[in-house]
Design a protein around this motif. Structure first.
Motif, PDB file in Angstrom:
ATOM      1  N   GLY A   1       0.824  -1.202   0.000  1.00  0.00           N
ATOM      2  CA  GLY A   1       0.000   0.000   0.000  1.00  0.00           C
ATOM      3  C   GLY A   1       0.860   1.256   0.000  1.00  0.00           C
ATOM      4  O   GLY A   1       2.077   1.215   0.188  1.00  0.00           O
ATOM      5  N   LEU A   2       0.222   2.367  -0.222  1.00  0.00           N
ATOM      6  CA  LEU A   2       0.902   3.649  -0.340  1.00  0.00           C
ATOM      7  C   LEU A   2       0.116   4.690   0.442  1.00  0.00           C
ATOM      8  O   LEU A   2      -1.109   4.773   0.317  1.00  0.00           O
ATOM      9  CB  LEU A   2       0.970   4.054  -1.816  1.00  0.00           C
ATOM     10  N   THR A   3       0.805   5.454   1.262  1.00  0.00           N
ATOM     11  CA  THR A   3       0.205   6.603   1.926  1.00  0.00           C
ATOM     12  C   THR A   3       0.791   7.825   1.250  1.00  0.00           C
ATOM     13  O   THR A   3       2.005   7.958   1.145  1.00  0.00           O
ATOM     14  CB  THR A   3       0.513   6.612   3.431  1.00  0.00           C
ATOM     15  N   VAL A   4      -0.080   8.706   0.763  1.00  0.00           N
ATOM     16  CA  VAL A   4       0.387   9.841  -0.029  1.00  0.00           C
ATOM     17  C   VAL A   4      -0.393  11.086   0.363  1.00  0.00           C
ATOM     18  O   VAL A   4      -1.583  11.017   0.673  1.00  0.00           O
ATOM     19  CB  VAL A   4       0.258   9.546  -1.548  1.00  0.00           C
TER      20      VAL A   4
ATOM     21  N   SER B   1       2.523  16.694   7.451  1.00  0.00           N
ATOM     22  CA  SER B   1       1.889  15.689   8.290  1.00  0.00           C
ATOM     23  C   SER B   1       0.615  16.185   8.958  1.00  0.00           C
ATOM     24  O   SER B   1       0.080  15.496   9.793  1.00  0.00           O
ATOM     25  CB  SER B   1       2.868  15.237   9.363  1.00  0.00           C
ATOM     26  N   GLY B   2       0.113  17.321   8.594  1.00  0.00           N
ATOM     27  CA  GLY B   2      -1.086  17.820   9.228  1.00  0.00           C
ATOM     28  C   GLY B   2      -2.247  17.931   8.264  1.00  0.00           C
ATOM     29  O   GLY B   2      -3.267  18.489   8.593  1.00  0.00           O
ATOM     30  N   LYS B   3      -2.104  17.405   7.079  1.00  0.00           N
ATOM     31  CA  LYS B   3      -3.141  17.507   6.070  1.00  0.00           C
ATOM     32  C   LYS B   3      -3.782  16.155   5.870  1.00  0.00           C
ATOM     33  O   LYS B   3      -3.518  15.205   6.574  1.00  0.00           O
ATOM     34  CB  LYS B   3      -2.527  17.981   4.747  1.00  0.00           C
ATOM     35  N   TYR B   4      -4.627  16.090   4.863  1.00  0.00           N
ATOM     36  CA  TYR B   4      -5.267  14.819   4.553  1.00  0.00           C
ATOM     37  C   TYR B   4      -4.357  13.967   3.686  1.00  0.00           C
ATOM     38  O   TYR B   4      -3.728  14.452   2.765  1.00  0.00           O
ATOM     39  CB  TYR B   4      -6.609  15.056   3.872  1.00  0.00           C
ATOM     40  N   GLN B   5      -4.305  12.713   4.019  1.00  0.00           N
ATOM     41  CA  GLN B   5      -3.510  11.735   3.293  1.00  0.00           C
ATOM     42  C   GLN B   5      -4.470  10.730   2.678  1.00  0.00           C
ATOM     43  O   GLN B   5      -5.590  10.575   3.136  1.00  0.00           O
ATOM     44  CB  GLN B   5      -2.557  10.998   4.236  1.00  0.00           C
ATOM     45  N   LEU B   6      -3.995  10.050   1.650  1.00  0.00           N
ATOM     46  CA  LEU B   6      -4.749   8.941   1.075  1.00  0.00           C
ATOM     47  C   LEU B   6      -3.994   7.656   1.376  1.00  0.00           C
ATOM     48  O   LEU B   6      -2.790   7.580   1.142  1.00  0.00           O
ATOM     49  CB  LEU B   6      -4.867   9.091  -0.443  1.00  0.00           C
ATOM     50  N   ASN B   7      -4.693   6.670   1.897  1.00  0.00           N
ATOM     51  CA  ASN B   7      -4.151   5.316   1.983  1.00  0.00           C
ATOM     52  C   ASN B   7      -4.654   4.598   0.744  1.00  0.00           C
ATOM     53  O   ASN B   7      -5.864   4.431   0.578  1.00  0.00           O
ATOM     54  CB  ASN B   7      -4.636   4.594   3.237  1.00  0.00           C
ATOM     55  N   ILE B   8      -3.740   4.214  -0.129  1.00  0.00           N
ATOM     56  CA  ILE B   8      -4.091   3.576  -1.393  1.00  0.00           C
ATOM     57  C   ILE B   8      -3.657   2.116  -1.325  1.00  0.00           C
ATOM     58  O   ILE B   8      -2.510   1.821  -1.000  1.00  0.00           O
ATOM     59  CB  ILE B   8      -3.427   4.291  -2.577  1.00  0.00           C
ATOM     60  N   THR B   9      -4.597   1.209  -1.619  1.00  0.00           N
ATOM     61  CA  THR B   9      -4.303  -0.216  -1.574  1.00  0.00           C
ATOM     62  C   THR B   9      -4.709  -0.877  -2.878  1.00  0.00           C
ATOM     63  O   THR B   9      -5.466  -0.318  -3.663  1.00  0.00           O
ATOM     64  CB  THR B   9      -5.035  -0.899  -0.406  1.00  0.00           C
ATOM     65  N   GLY B  10      -4.201  -2.080  -3.083  1.00  0.00           N
ATOM     66  CA  GLY B  10      -4.475  -2.838  -4.295  1.00  0.00           C
ATOM     67  C   GLY B  10      -3.220  -2.885  -5.150  1.00  0.00           C
ATOM     68  O   GLY B  10      -2.118  -2.651  -4.657  1.00  0.00           O
TER      69      GLY B  10
ATOM     70  N   SER C   1       5.451   3.909   2.082  1.00  0.00           N
ATOM     71  CA  SER C   1       4.802   2.603   2.224  1.00  0.00           C
ATOM     72  C   SER C   1       3.922   2.634   3.463  1.00  0.00           C
ATOM     73  O   SER C   1       4.369   3.026   4.547  1.00  0.00           O
ATOM     74  CB  SER C   1       5.839   1.493   2.396  1.00  0.00           C
ATOM     75  N   THR C   2       2.682   2.210   3.316  1.00  0.00           N
ATOM     76  CA  THR C   2       1.724   2.251   4.416  1.00  0.00           C
ATOM     77  C   THR C   2       2.179   1.411   5.601  1.00  0.00           C
ATOM     78  O   THR C   2       1.872   1.727   6.745  1.00  0.00           O
ATOM     79  CB  THR C   2       0.343   1.783   3.914  1.00  0.00           C
ATOM     80  N   SER C   3       2.956   0.375   5.344  1.00  0.00           N
ATOM     81  CA  SER C   3       3.388  -0.522   6.421  1.00  0.00           C
ATOM     82  C   SER C   3       4.463   0.082   7.326  1.00  0.00           C
ATOM     83  O   SER C   3       4.751  -0.470   8.387  1.00  0.00           O
ATOM     84  CB  SER C   3       3.920  -1.827   5.816  1.00  0.00           C
ATOM     85  N   LEU C   4       5.041   1.206   6.959  1.00  0.00           N
ATOM     86  CA  LEU C   4       6.106   1.813   7.767  1.00  0.00           C
ATOM     87  C   LEU C   4       5.543   2.452   9.034  1.00  0.00           C
ATOM     88  O   LEU C   4       4.432   2.965   9.052  1.00  0.00           O
ATOM     89  CB  LEU C   4       6.853   2.878   6.966  1.00  0.00           C
TER      90      LEU C   4
END
Length: 146
Positions: free
Chosen positions: A7-10, A38-47, A81-84
């Motif tokens: 996954g990706l956090t962006v 780090s104070g805004k909206y992030q997207l967690n993208i999976t797949g 990486s979302t897993s971090l």
């Protein structure tokens, strides 16, 4: 950029497009300090699929491993990486040291630990909207033509 099983956090400001096969969820990363990265909206993208990102300057992909963590300026981070595991910490510095951007409140960094990657840009600016890319020092910092 390819999105795989980790996954990706962006930062949502950097996303231009993504494959329809990807799933996304909007999250807010808490920040008491109002730090841009780090104070805004992030997207967690999976797949599995591709995401088109816009950055100010050529981004750098940094590998993170259990024995090699990565620290980066909170305003320069684009995705990770979302897993971090992510921690925010104050940089230690002398207040008398000259900085190229003056007194910006800089001094906060994000520390990434685990297995994955962090994508950073060589600028602390948001991607330019409708700006022509210049050359030389101005372009290096994402400022377009001068």
């Amino acid at each position: 950029m390819d999105v795989e099983q980790d996954g990706l956090t962006v930062d949502s400001s950097y996303v231009l497009a993504m494959d329809s096969s990807l799933h996304h969820e909007v999250i807010a990363v808490d920040s008491l300090y109002g730090i841009s990265g780090s104070g805004k909206y992030q997207l967690n993208i999976t797949g599995q699929g591709k995401v088109a990102l816009m950055t100010s300057g050529m981004p750098l992909l940094l590998q993170v491993t259990p024995d090699k963590y990565v620290n980066c300026d909170a305003d320069a981070i684009v995705a990770w990486s979302t897993s971090l595991r992510v921690q925010m910490q104050a940089q230690t510095h002398s207040s008398g040291v000259w900085r190229r951007r003056g007194n910006t409140g800089e001094g906060w960094e994000l520390s990434f630990m685990g297995n994955g990657f962090a994508l950073v840009q060589p600028s602390e600016l948001l991607p330019p909207q409708n700006a022509q890319v210049g050359s030389g020092l101005a372009a290096q910092y994402g400022m377009g033509q001068q």
